[in-house]
Scaffold this active site. Structure first.
Site, PDB file in Angstrom:
ATOM      1  N   LYS C 116      91.499 -23.813 -62.850  1.00 48.93           N
ATOM      2  CA  LYS C 116      90.060 -24.038 -63.280  1.00 48.93           C
ATOM      3  C   LYS C 116      90.705 -22.499 -62.146  1.00 48.93           C
ATOM      4  O   LYS C 116      89.627 -21.731 -63.023  1.00 48.93           O
ATOM      5  CB  LYS C 116      89.787 -24.594 -61.702  1.00 48.93           C
ATOM      6  CG  LYS C 116      89.851 -26.166 -62.011  1.00 48.93           C
ATOM      7  CD  LYS C 116      88.596 -27.107 -61.310  1.00 48.93           C
ATOM      8  CE  LYS C 116      89.163 -28.738 -61.931  1.00 48.93           C
ATOM      9  NZ  LYS C 116      89.994 -28.675 -61.684  1.00 48.93           N
ATOM     10  N   GLU C 200      85.711 -23.527 -53.918  1.00 50.12           N
ATOM     11  CA  GLU C 200      84.229 -23.089 -54.018  1.00 50.12           C
ATOM     12  C   GLU C 200      82.503 -23.932 -53.391  1.00 50.12           C
ATOM     13  O   GLU C 200      83.043 -24.643 -52.446  1.00 50.12           O
ATOM     14  CB  GLU C 200      83.798 -22.934 -55.939  1.00 50.12           C
ATOM     15  CG  GLU C 200      84.026 -24.445 -56.310  1.00 50.12           C
ATOM     16  CD  GLU C 200      84.611 -24.989 -58.000  1.00 50.12           C
ATOM     17  OE1 GLU C 200      84.884 -24.472 -58.091  1.00 50.12           O
ATOM     18  OE2 GLU C 200      83.396 -25.236 -58.349  1.00 50.12           O
ATOM     19  N   HIS C 235      83.045 -38.921 -56.820  1.00 51.54           N
ATOM     20  CA  HIS C 235      82.983 -37.518 -57.287  1.00 51.54           C
ATOM     21  C   HIS C 235      82.725 -38.169 -59.436  1.00 51.54           C
ATOM     22  O   HIS C 235      83.985 -37.351 -60.010  1.00 51.54           O
ATOM     23  CB  HIS C 235      83.791 -36.420 -57.602  1.00 51.54           C
ATOM     24  CG  HIS C 235      83.502 -35.961 -55.764  1.00 51.54           C
ATOM     25  ND1 HIS C 235      82.593 -35.125 -56.285  1.00 51.54           N
ATOM     26  CD2 HIS C 235      83.527 -35.927 -55.015  1.00 51.54           C
ATOM     27  CE1 HIS C 235      82.379 -34.855 -54.929  1.00 51.54           C
ATOM     28  NE2 HIS C 235      82.971 -35.169 -54.075  1.00 51.54           N
ATOM     29  N   ARG C 292      88.815 -31.990 -74.000  1.00 50.10           N
ATOM     30  CA  ARG C 292      89.020 -33.532 -74.733  1.00 50.10           C
ATOM     31  C   ARG C 292      87.944 -34.468 -74.844  1.00 50.10           C
ATOM     32  O   ARG C 292      86.566 -33.276 -74.529  1.00 50.10           O
ATOM     33  CB  ARG C 292      89.573 -34.486 -73.514  1.00 50.10           C
ATOM     34  CG  ARG C 292      88.724 -34.764 -72.337  1.00 50.10           C
ATOM     35  CD  ARG C 292      89.139 -35.725 -71.083  1.00 50.10           C
ATOM     36  NE  ARG C 292      87.858 -35.824 -69.988  1.00 50.10           N
ATOM     37  CZ  ARG C 292      87.769 -35.237 -69.069  1.00 50.10           C
ATOM     38  NH1 ARG C 292      88.353 -34.176 -68.873  1.00 50.10           N
ATOM     39  NH2 ARG C 292      86.701 -36.252 -68.644  1.00 50.10           N
TER      40      ARG C 292
END
Lengths: 494, 176, 494, 176
Positions: C116, C200, C235, C292
């Site tokens: 990331k 973040e 999540h 993907r």
């Protein structure tokens, strides 16, 4: 919108209507006969009313009983499905009298269009081209023969009433005329209660192309594109698709306009289908308007994304058509195969009986409107349709591939089905090339035979199944007894 | 062990030996197969035949088992169990009696006692599932009895019309 | 096009790929572990190769064994599905080395975007807006806390590797920081073999909106519209839909352009998904690119009529993209619900076990990509997804109604499913109003409980079942023995 | 006849009388029902309850039957069959032992013998189906035994950590 409606039909089409009603929050009432006590429409609706013995005349064709069921359950409207009372104007009229909304056109339109002679006259006045032939009924086979000479053989002897391929005979020469008239008339009398027949020219290399129409009570009428229904056996459609690979945008526009004109000429309201014959020179002739939801309506839904039953209900509830002609855009290609309980190796003879095992094909782009389930007894009393298998894909080629895959994954044990026959048709070169005419089956598959090719695997499977299932079968033979549980009463604690 | 299995009147011996749990070898004539199998449900078998995956669907019926695989249907009988009595199945020469294939209703009877009928001539029209079928005379002969009338419900096996066969030479006599 | 490919995955997604391969006439090879000997992908493919015990590291995550299976079966390409090796660049690289086509982006893009940190850098250079936070990994919880002060609480601790909601923790205050970092890192290590984490900013009232992209090897890149994936628990997305009800045509165009820019910046090829956060002021921030096929890809297929797996295969085979941006037109509305074997009344705790009975919802506009069947044992070793239930209808309102009907007709016995929970979510006012944010479940359903309301009917059914099934159960207890048929050997004729 | 049936710990008597074939009347407390029923498959019942159609799906399990109707799940037990022994089901107060809900793998153990633990404090982290769960101390007390290590496979019912409860007053003592 209606709070509750009654569905005056059975099996897959009743379920089709129930599905949309559930989506719309409309209550559903089924009716059923002795043979259908466990039928899928009974299991799927909110309420179910028993209306009599299995003979259609005692149940699904019995207007009084159905009206009574509607009133007893406070149903505001009746959806007739297809077949049975769907195109019976007495029934539509009776609904009007009883203050029950008939989900379909007005009784007058049904009467006019249900009589092929009258409808031919209406179309001629409306400027819609019709096939050459009689514009009045005829009982005398001799007169029929004379007319046949005029338009030229072969000709069709057609019942003025009904549809669905019943009461129709092809006549190729004068000597066949008498028997053809007799049996067509008899079949029509038996199926529709009206034995009147007439004659029209029969086009050998013609296509059967129909347009779906929608008309509201405010005079708005649109067409929802065409369906190619040329693949027929015994005048019964078995494979339908859309779009037609022979319609140019221009011809589609022209025929669509004619379809709308035909609907307007007959004062048509709700969903209907305008059938045309398209000859080898791309001349089209009006055949008839089917004043009902067609068996093959799903292919239209697949390429347009429109729920036609929802449209029927909105129109019947007096709402304005929300769709304009320019909103109707076809996307991709859709094919439907009709899966009947019938034996393709034996002239498609009906094969009723118990569904011992059912496994429906699944996957993206596959839809199977199915009216049976494992353990259900397909009644001898009604049309033996099991399901409408429908696929949708980006192109015709992809749709054919998807249908072939779906057919090969469709397992029906206990009754014979035409799956192997349909596979051979879809794999044939003339079909993939799109050379489909109403005489397609006679031309290419009249001498079709079963062609089992995995004989070794089948035999081995027999033995392996024997190894695996001996106990299981014993186990299950016990369950036979269970149909009525009262042999277990002894076990109860009273 | 060995089974004798018949498909479409063709009987072949099938030799099966279980080599391991859920594994067998099979021999039919000179063709040999290695199989792994699993039972998916009462009616579903999954076979790995020489590495290829095959799904087979089976149901029992009075005369044996019906098997579906890759869209095709196989009616298989165990030759050792097949009754040696006269088969009631349709022969290639068509039916030998005037009887419906399935429960039906009589629509019309076109002959009466004493009528002479040609082989293949329609004698009774029945309707089942709203479809008409004409039952024809199995051989040239004379109607010796009509056992049904219009609207009668009839069952397979029930003889609707009795016909006494007339041999070719007799036919010629009749004609003289 | 490929003659034969291997699918390095299991269950519903393997079946999804197999379905399109069958449509395209491409041979399929499955791989399976001990737990999956009877899994649906094994039953559905042309060939199946056993690759080891049930632990993922011994089978579905074992690169050597999968490569060997591909070589042994002469598979020209490998489709990784989602999860397992789908975003493992070592695997993609190994395929490249072995001369096997990896159906997905190149290993470099997977590596860059899978990290990331790197992907955030690439996007910044590519002019794509990213969320405030670290652009380097951090092991020291203290430093994390300092950065959190800068961007302001709450913040997200995120694993640099993987996805699927694993290795992510929300931190609301400094004192939670240490434990959050530890468990996020541990979970990431366990799931992806890499425990690196970063920080973040966490947007509370944000939406998760992603764009499907397609890019061919000729540099043609398009987006295939957005998906709204805000409804998440832990999540993990559980409900996805398209179109998003907050995207104006302008905003859709802007975000779509950013998605294409993101793909180009990373040299992306094949199908992928660019995830954005959309805050309450309609500012959007790049989150990540999933390299993907997404679990939720079907909703895009439903509204565009495009088979995304077919596109993947065409691109991987080196063919030019046949679609242009202007060809991509959404029609109607589609919703997906993820059906897991989990207990919604017990914090969505997995509920593995045997599927005692399965009845899938059916009908027009309903698609259920299902990976299990009656009698199948949902393994404890893998993600407990049962199926993706997808609906398509003319409008969002109709789609919600159709999904509710489908959920109520979906019967799963033997394992617990979230069907009742999903029904309550879809029937809730905030959902029907489209007020969906990533904190939707916590906000409205954190204290959700089962609410059985037909207690009398249920009790009566218990007794009626007792009456009907006593014998049957006896019968079936026999079948238990049948799992291995050798107890019947005695009956054989030897 | 009468059954005593328990749903979510609420037991009610159900009185059922068969009036006719496939017909029964039912009484629960003062509520009465007329039913027509048919068995669709081993797991499917169709009921007509006071004229309304209801489809019910049933499967047997160790502790009774699971029933699904209209999207909701009901776990029903026959009160006359329920073992009178201590139930191992989760009570509202959470678990009383440190044991996983399902087969799982131990990811981390955060306590050692002799440690004092607060009620609700995390003691073991297990992972099942790739999802982590923290098992907590059922009550305040002292760890008397740690029976597992990282990467151990553990089963429901297996006690991973033994904790000896310490009563409130003792706690205060400990603190002084």
């Amino acid at each position: 919108m209606f709070k509750k409606i009654l569905i005056a039909n059975r099996g897959e089409i009743a379920l089709r209507v129930i599905n949309t009603c559930k989506d719309m929050g409309i209550g559903t009432v089924s009716v059923y006969s002795d043979a259908d006590e466990k039928a899928i429409h009974v299991l799927s609706s909110d309420e179910a009313v028993y209306i009599g013995s299995s003979e259609p005349s005692e149940s699904y064709l019995n207007i009084d009983k159905i009206i009574k069921a509607a009133n007893d359950t406070n149903s505001e409207a009746i959806h007739p499905g297809y077949g049975f009372l769907a195109e019976n104007y007495d029934f539509a009229q009776r609904c009007e009298k009883e203050g029950i909304v008939f989900i379909g056109p007005g009784s007058k339109a049904i009467k006019d269009l249900g009589d092929k002679i009258t409808s031919r006259k209406i179309m001629v006045e409306g400027g819609v081209p019709v096939t050459p032939g009689l514009t009045s009924t005829e009982a005398d086979a001799g007169v029929m023969a004379q007319e046949a000479q005029k338009v030229g053989y072969p000709v069709l002897i057609k019942a003025t009433a009904g549809g669905g391929g019943k009461g129709i005979r092809i006549v190729n020469s004068p000597d066949e005329m008498e028997e053809a008239c007799a049996s067509a008339s008899r079949e029509a009398l038996n199926a529709f209660g009206n034995g009147e027949i007439y004659l029209e020219k029969f086009f050998i290399n013609a296509r059967h192309i129909e347009f779906q129409i929608l008309a509201d009570t405010f005079g708005n009428t649109i067409h929802v594109l065409e369906r190619e229904c040329s693949i027929q056996r015994r005048h019964q459609k078995i494979i339908e698709e859309t779009p037609s690979n022979v319609l140019t945008p221009e011809l589609r526009k022209e025929m669509g306009a004619a379809a709308v004109a035909a609907a307007k000429a007959s004062g048509y309201v709700n969903a209907g289908t305008v059938e045309f014959l398209l000859d080898s020179d791309n001349n089209f002739y009006f055949l008839e308007i089917n004043t009902r939801l067609q068996v093959e309506h799903p292919v239209t839904e697949m390429i347009t994304g429109i729920d036609l039953v929802r449209q029927q209900l909105e129109i019947a509830a007096g709402n304005k058509l929300s769709l304009k002609q320019e909103d109707i855009i076809g996307r991709g290609h859709s094919i439907e195969c009709r899966i009947y309980a019938e034996d393709p190796a034996n002239d498609f003879f009906p094969s009723p009986g118990k569904i011992e095992f059912l496994k429906e094909p699944k996957g993206p782009g596959i839809r199977n409107d199915c009216g049976v389930y494992t353990g259900f007894e397909v009644p001898v009393d009604y049309d033996p349709i099991i399901s409408k298998l429908v696929v949708h894909a980006e192109t015709r080629e992809y749709a054919i591939d998807k249908m072939l895959k779906a057919l090969k994954e469709y397992i029906i044990l206990g009754v014979r089905s035409p799956i192997d026959f349909l596979i051979d048709v879809l794999e044939s070169e003339p079909f993939s090339k799109g050379d489909v005419y109403t005489n397609f089956i006679e031309t290419h598959f009249s001498d079709w035979e079963e062609n089992p090719d995995e004989l070794d695997i089948a035999r081995i499977a027999y033995v392996v199944d024997e190894m695996c299932n001996r106990n299981m079968k014993t186990g299950l033979s016990v369950t036979q007894k269970v149909q009525t549980p009262f042999n277990t009463l002894g076990n109860w604690r009273l | 062990m060995e089974y004798k299995l018949t498909i479409q009147e063709n009987t072949l011996p099938v030799e099966i030996d279980s080599t391991d749990e859920n594994k067998v070898t099979a021999k039919i004539e000179d063709r040999e197969y290695d199989l792994k199998y699993s039972l998916i449900s009462e009616n579903e078998l999954h076979l790995m035949v020489n590495g290829k995956s095959v799904n087979v669907y089976v149901s029992k019926n009075s005369s044996g088992k019906t098997i579906m695989l890759e869209g095709k249907t196989y009616q298989i009988e165990d030759a050792d169990n097949v009754s040696k009595g006269p088969k009631k199945r349709k022969g290639v020469d068509g039916p030998t009696t005037v009887t419906p294939h399935m429960p039906a209703v009589v629509i019309a009877v076109s002959v009466k006692e004493g009528d002479r009928v040609e082989k293949g001539q329609g004698v009774v029209v029945v309707s089942a599932m709203k479809m008409e079928t004409t039952l024809t005379a199995p051989y040239t002969g004379v109607v010796t009895g009509v056992n049904v009338a219009e609207n009668d419900k009839v069952m397979p096996g029930e003889i609707l019309v009795d016909i006494e066969e007339v041999k070719a030479e007799e036919v010629s006599e009749l004609e003289n």
